[in-house]
Design an enzyme around this catalytic site. Structure first.
Site, PDB file in Angstrom:
ATOM      1  N   GLU A 174      52.312  45.071  40.720  1.00  0.00           N
ATOM      2  CA  GLU A 174      52.997  44.203  39.760  1.00  0.00           C
ATOM      3  C   GLU A 174      54.116  44.972  39.044  1.00  0.00           C
ATOM      4  OE1 GLU A 174      50.287  41.818  37.358  1.00  0.00           O
ATOM      5  OE2 GLU A 174      49.608  40.794  39.158  1.00  0.00           O
ATOM      6  N   GLU A 297      45.854  39.823  45.247  1.00  0.00           N
ATOM      7  CA  GLU A 297      45.131  39.343  44.054  1.00  0.00           C
ATOM      8  C   GLU A 297      45.179  37.827  44.067  1.00  0.00           C
ATOM      9  OE1 GLU A 297      45.923  41.061  40.209  1.00  0.00           O
ATOM     10  OE2 GLU A 297      46.234  43.053  41.077  1.00  0.00           O
TER      11      GLU A 297
HETATM   12  O1  AHR Z   1      43.058  41.152  38.139  1.00  0.00           O
HETATM   13  C1  AHR Z   1      43.433  41.313  36.810  1.00  0.00           C
HETATM   14  C2  AHR Z   1      44.878  41.715  36.653  1.00  0.00           C
HETATM   15  O2  AHR Z   1      45.695  40.667  37.074  1.00  0.00           O
HETATM   16  C3  AHR Z   1      45.356  42.877  37.475  1.00  0.00           C
HETATM   17  O3  AHR Z   1      45.067  44.099  36.889  1.00  0.00           O
HETATM   18  C4  AHR Z   1      46.836  42.659  37.515  1.00  0.00           C
HETATM   19  O4  AHR Z   1      47.416  43.215  38.680  1.00  0.00           O
HETATM   20  C5  AHR Z   1      46.974  41.156  37.440  1.00  0.00           C
HETATM   21  O5  AHR Z   1      47.890  40.768  36.497  1.00  0.00           O
END
Ligand code: AHR
Length: 494
Positions: A174, A297
């Site tokens: 991110e 994710e």
């Molecule tokens: O999964 C929780 C968080 O969500 C992670 O650390 C981040 O990459 C995303 O914003």
């Protein structure tokens, strides 16, 4: 209207990469500490410090790949703090997640042991946001160098003679947000630089994953593919299913209305549109589909359970989460030409978890059961389907009532996963099985409940669990199935 799904059993549309069924475990809340790592001296039964009950549960999922150490944590993590004698390891503050002390007891060696015990490929995410090129480069050397080198010698001093095999490596997380608040042009240049020093040593060949877009940031994908596409093997995408608003209130995991149920389904289905659009951009730069889209994710994100640390992202998990998992995995299967890996967030005690723990207690979640039921799709050939089913109306829009996916495994067995997204109405589906196929042996399992908020607890761990599926009949080449409201079904045809 007749609900009809045609399964073209002789039309193969690619291979479902088993890594689509991957997982993600971050140093966040009680995921790593307590959820996975308790330490060798713990009263909780453990295997080399990893709790045995969780390990045994996760083993049943055949986890293909596990992403670690973050997440946002990855861009604050300095791997050298997490090696050597545990009592001497640096204690730091996990500033991103709850401001708690991180004692670094779970580090590189412990993670690689966990992957070995699970039979999962490690996927390590390196630090671009606050780490150096040298630090990232040395981590890869430490892990994979075979022979004499400063890092390999250090690894041996720390008890690991052989280099590890490491295939998947992420260059930052991110980077548009917690990983450095960068612009895509800037990150693309950094990616080019950092990845140069992520070396292949000996026979170890790294699959390099660039940090990708947030949800519908198509510019990010465009810039990364244009400027650095030739230097990456994968490009990530993050998308969470949030029924409410991320900042103003995401909605409760357990106490929600019928409308919230349907909105959640609609938002889960948005994954399909996002993949289609990001993949279309990737196609312009990579028509051969060499670069994989890595959804590293995804999952539901609700308000934390009342009276828990807001920085720990602990939420319960209901039959609604099971439907989100089933629907999303069907979408990934459908896009198996481009989606080469996905990692649900997160394995234990965080967001859409497989397993919840409380001290020495443990329960598996409805989402866990979906992953266990769907594992038959891992590595199988995707079959073509024509789906024509009723819709669920949401205002002036609509979503399909049923989504499905079919695959053929190496033994020639066909597996069909079916999700009925409607929380009220059952669905009768005619599965028209085309091709050289006999319906002599059909079996199946179903996960369902009569209440929208059904969940497993430490006292009632079997509230939601799969049972044999019996509501089907066969007539010639047609299989008629009755899918109850809110259900996930997986059929097997031998
Ligand atoms: O999964 C929780 C968080 O969500 C992670 O650390 C981040 O990459 C995303 O914003």
């Amino acid at each position: 209207m007749e609900n009809k799904i045609v399964v073209n059993s002789d039309v193969i549309q690619g291979t479902i990469n088993r890594n689509i069924y991957g997982h993600f475990a971050e140093h966040l809340g009680r995921c790593i500490y307590e959820g996975i790592w308790v330490g060798e001296d713990s009263a909780i039964p453990n295997t080399l410090g990893i709790r045995t009950d969780v390990l045994n549960a996760l083993r049943k999922l055949d986890i293909p790949v596990l992403r670690w150490p973050g997440g946002c944590f990855a861009d604050e993590y300095h791997w050298k703090d997490g090696i050597g004698p545990r009592e001497k390891r640096k204690r730091m503050v996990n500033t991103h997640w709850g401001g708690v002390i991180e004692n670094n007891h779970f580090g590189t060696h412990e993670f690689m042991v966990l992957c070995g015990l699970l039979g999962a490929e490690p996927y390590i995410c390196g630090n671009v946001g606050s780490g150096t090129v040298q630090e990232m480069s040395e981590w890869v050397e430490y892990l994979t160098f075979d022979g004499e080198s400063p890092m390999a010698d250090w690894r041996m001093e720390n008890g690991r003679e052989e280099p590890w095999k490491l295939k998947y490596f992420g260059v930052g997380n991110e980077s548009w947000g917690c990983g450095g608040n960068m612009r895509p042009e800037y990150y693309a240049d950094l990616y080019r630089r950092y990845q140069t020093y992520v070396r292949n040593y000996g026979k170890n060949k790294i699959y390099k994953i660039a940090g990708g877009a947030n949800v519908d940031d198509f510019t990010w994908t465009e810039v990364l593919m244009r400027e650095a596409g030739h230097l990456m093997d994968g490009l990530s995408l993050h998308y969470y299913t949030i029924p409410g608003d991320f900042w103003k209130g995401k909605g409760s995991a357990t106490d929600f209305t019928e409308d919230e149920w349907t909105i959640t389904m609609k938002k889960a289905l948005q994954m399909d549109e996002l993949i289609t659009k990001h993949a279309t951009i990737m196609d312009q730069y990579d028509a051969a589909k060499r670069v994989g889209l890595i959804v590293d994710e995804w999952g539901t994100w609700f308000d934390v359970e009342p009276d828990t640390n807001p920085g720990f992202l602990y939420q319960q998990n209901t039959i609604r989460d099971a439907l989100v998992a089933g629907v999303t995995l069907n979408i990934f299967n459908d896009h198996c030409d481009r989606v080469q890996m996905a990692n649900i967030a997160q394995t234990v005690n965080v967001l859409q978890a497989m397993v919840l723990t409380e001290k020495d207690k443990m329960t598996v979640t409805p989402t866990y059961h979906v992953f266990e039921m769907y594992k038959v799709h891992q590595g199988a050939k995707k079959l073509s389907m024509d789906i024509n089913v009723d819709s669920i109306k949401i205002g002036d829009q609509s979503i399909p009532q049923v989504t499905a996916s079919a695959s053929k495994d190496t033994d020639g067995k066909i597996h069909i996963s079916l999700c009925n997204l409607d929380h009220r109405k059952a669905s009768t589906i005619h599965l028209d099985m085309r091709g050289d196929i006999s319906l002599a042996e059909v079996s199946g399992r179903i996960l369902t409940s009569s209440s929208m908020d059904a969940r497993n607890t430490f006292d009632e761990p079997d509230n939601v669990k799969p049972i044999p599926f019996q509501h089907y009949s066969v007539a010639g080449h047609t299989l008629e199935v009755v899918l109850p409201a809110m259900s996930v079904t997986v059929l097997t045809i031998c």
